[in-house]
Design an enzyme around this catalytic site. Sequence first.
Site, PDB file in Angstrom:
ATOM      1  N   GLY A 212     -48.837 -24.615   7.015  1.00  0.00           N
ATOM      2  CA  GLY A 212     -50.089 -23.980   6.863  1.00  0.00           C
ATOM      3  C   GLY A 212     -50.745 -23.793   5.245  1.00  0.00           C
ATOM      4  O   GLY A 212     -50.134 -24.402   4.342  1.00  0.00           O
ATOM      5  N   GLY A 214     -50.815 -20.577   2.495  1.00  0.00           N
ATOM      6  CA  GLY A 214     -50.297 -19.416   1.792  1.00  0.00           C
ATOM      7  C   GLY A 214     -49.135 -19.710   1.007  1.00  0.00           C
ATOM      8  O   GLY A 214     -48.927 -20.844   0.843  1.00  0.00           O
ATOM      9  N   GLY A 215     -48.635 -18.653   0.468  1.00  0.00           N
ATOM     10  CA  GLY A 215     -47.568 -18.485  -0.419  1.00  0.00           C
ATOM     11  C   GLY A 215     -46.089 -19.492   0.186  1.00  0.00           C
ATOM     12  O   GLY A 215     -45.561 -19.872  -0.470  1.00  0.00           O
ATOM     13  N   GLU A 235     -52.167 -29.614  10.848  1.00  0.00           N
ATOM     14  CA  GLU A 235     -53.644 -29.589  11.074  1.00  0.00           C
ATOM     15  C   GLU A 235     -54.420 -29.221  10.010  1.00  0.00           C
ATOM     16  O   GLU A 235     -55.623 -29.865   9.723  1.00  0.00           O
ATOM     17  CB  GLU A 235     -54.145 -28.364  12.131  1.00  0.00           C
ATOM     18  CG  GLU A 235     -53.570 -26.838  11.740  1.00  0.00           C
ATOM     19  CD  GLU A 235     -54.080 -25.815  12.199  1.00  0.00           C
ATOM     20  OE1 GLU A 235     -54.288 -24.824  12.157  1.00  0.00           O
ATOM     21  OE2 GLU A 235     -53.396 -25.867  13.551  1.00  0.00           O
ATOM     22  N   GLY A 333     -53.907 -23.081  15.408  1.00  0.00           N
ATOM     23  CA  GLY A 333     -52.931 -24.000  15.848  1.00  0.00           C
ATOM     24  C   GLY A 333     -51.541 -23.678  16.131  1.00  0.00           C
ATOM     25  O   GLY A 333     -50.682 -24.308  16.335  1.00  0.00           O
ATOM     26  N   LYS A 358     -47.687  -2.587   3.555  1.00  0.00           N
ATOM     27  CA  LYS A 358     -48.085  -1.368   2.754  1.00  0.00           C
ATOM     28  C   LYS A 358     -46.800  -0.684   1.735  1.00  0.00           C
ATOM     29  O   LYS A 358     -46.553   0.383   2.158  1.00  0.00           O
ATOM     30  CB  LYS A 358     -48.465  -0.285   3.759  1.00  0.00           C
ATOM     31  CG  LYS A 358     -49.807  -0.666   4.550  1.00  0.00           C
ATOM     32  CD  LYS A 358     -50.334   0.454   5.418  1.00  0.00           C
ATOM     33  CE  LYS A 358     -51.758  -0.082   6.017  1.00  0.00           C
ATOM     34  NZ  LYS A 358     -52.404   1.051   6.836  1.00  0.00           N
TER      35      LYS A 358
END
Length: 429
Positions: A212, A214-215, A235, A333, A358
């Site tokens: 996907g 992201g990091g 995807e 997905g 947080k």
Amino acid sequence: MIHFDSIAKRMAPEGILDFIKEGDDLILPLANGEPVVLLDALEQNVDLLKGVRIHQMHALKQRPYINGEFGDRLRHVSYFLSGATREAYRAGKIELVPSHFRQMPRILRETTKTSLILATASPMDEHGYFSLGTNADYVAAFIGKVPFFLEVNPNMPRTFGGNQVHISQVLGYTEVDRPLVEVLPAPINDKDRKIASYIMDHIPNGATLQVGIGGVPNAVLDALKNHRNIGIHTELLTDGIVDLINKGVITGVEKKTNPGKVIATFALGTRYLYDFMDENSSIELLPVDYVNDPRTIGQEENMISINATTEIDFYGQCASETVAGKYYSSSGGQADFAQGVLFSQNGKGFICLYSTAKDDTISRIRPLLTPGSVVTTLKNEVDYVVTEYGIAHLRGKSLSQRTKELIRIAHPKFREELTFKAKKLGFLV
């Protein structure tokens, strides 16, 4: 060759209004497939519309119609929230339809009139074909079955696969010249690299990957530089995949489906990615009901799926579309590939998350999910879970074994508290 149809069908953006009737359902692609100028024309002439609904995943741009400013004349129906739609959903201005990404074509066929597809495309070639460029997604499944109206943009790359639309399948098109939206690769931090290091032990040469954005996915791609014959069936295409193709790491020669081809259903990155895709026959964008079908995914051997979640509980339930119990996105997905790798010979699925949120005040590994959280990936379909503190294998494990595994990879400051709660709730004896 100049097609006569192409001259007759070229028109101003307002030409779209001639093809929209009361109560129509308009379907738009996600991300850069969004036809910005055609949407402008609809909003500017909204008094001519009545009961029209626009169906779309991941809208790019906040708009008056998304914020409900036109009442029932023009409304938005979302299938995946984005920064453009999130607040409108929470304010009750739009509808959200739950779905797995692979289900989108069928859901749209069964629940809407599928009146018209509005999409951005590359200019027509000498044979009369437009390309949907960075997209195939769910709209490609309707080519030849539902009429299209196109926004033709020379900045859209010409790509191949199942996303070619012939001039005969188009009611009309308008020409624009605007830059595509670019998304810079997420920076990689030490936690990302640590999580990626645990995953790398499970990726053999010749594996096929779904990654996907992201990091963590970027860290995995960065760490694959010394691998050989990696395949891509994913995807989403991102910039990091281009680097590995250029280095000869990604060849796809050992893939069982579409060998030698990079397979995806849409792309989102920078101009670097879009330029690489242009006229590149090694990349094929195919409809999502093929790419994300677990039966397709499962045909690959050594299929590796890498996705993220926001929190997980001792059952192994992954809440990946809510944050602190509030809706943030939708299923996408993730579950498609979580299911698909279970059919793959030697397939493995990885769900990744930082151990805390947080500033280390909240554990993302919890006895029970936060109230209001929505399960994206079922406990029965979770395979591996990875944090910066380790990797836990949940598939085939009992609830008590899962609990122990998850506590082991939780942040050290929460392990004692999690153990206490696990015993109190009966997960551990």
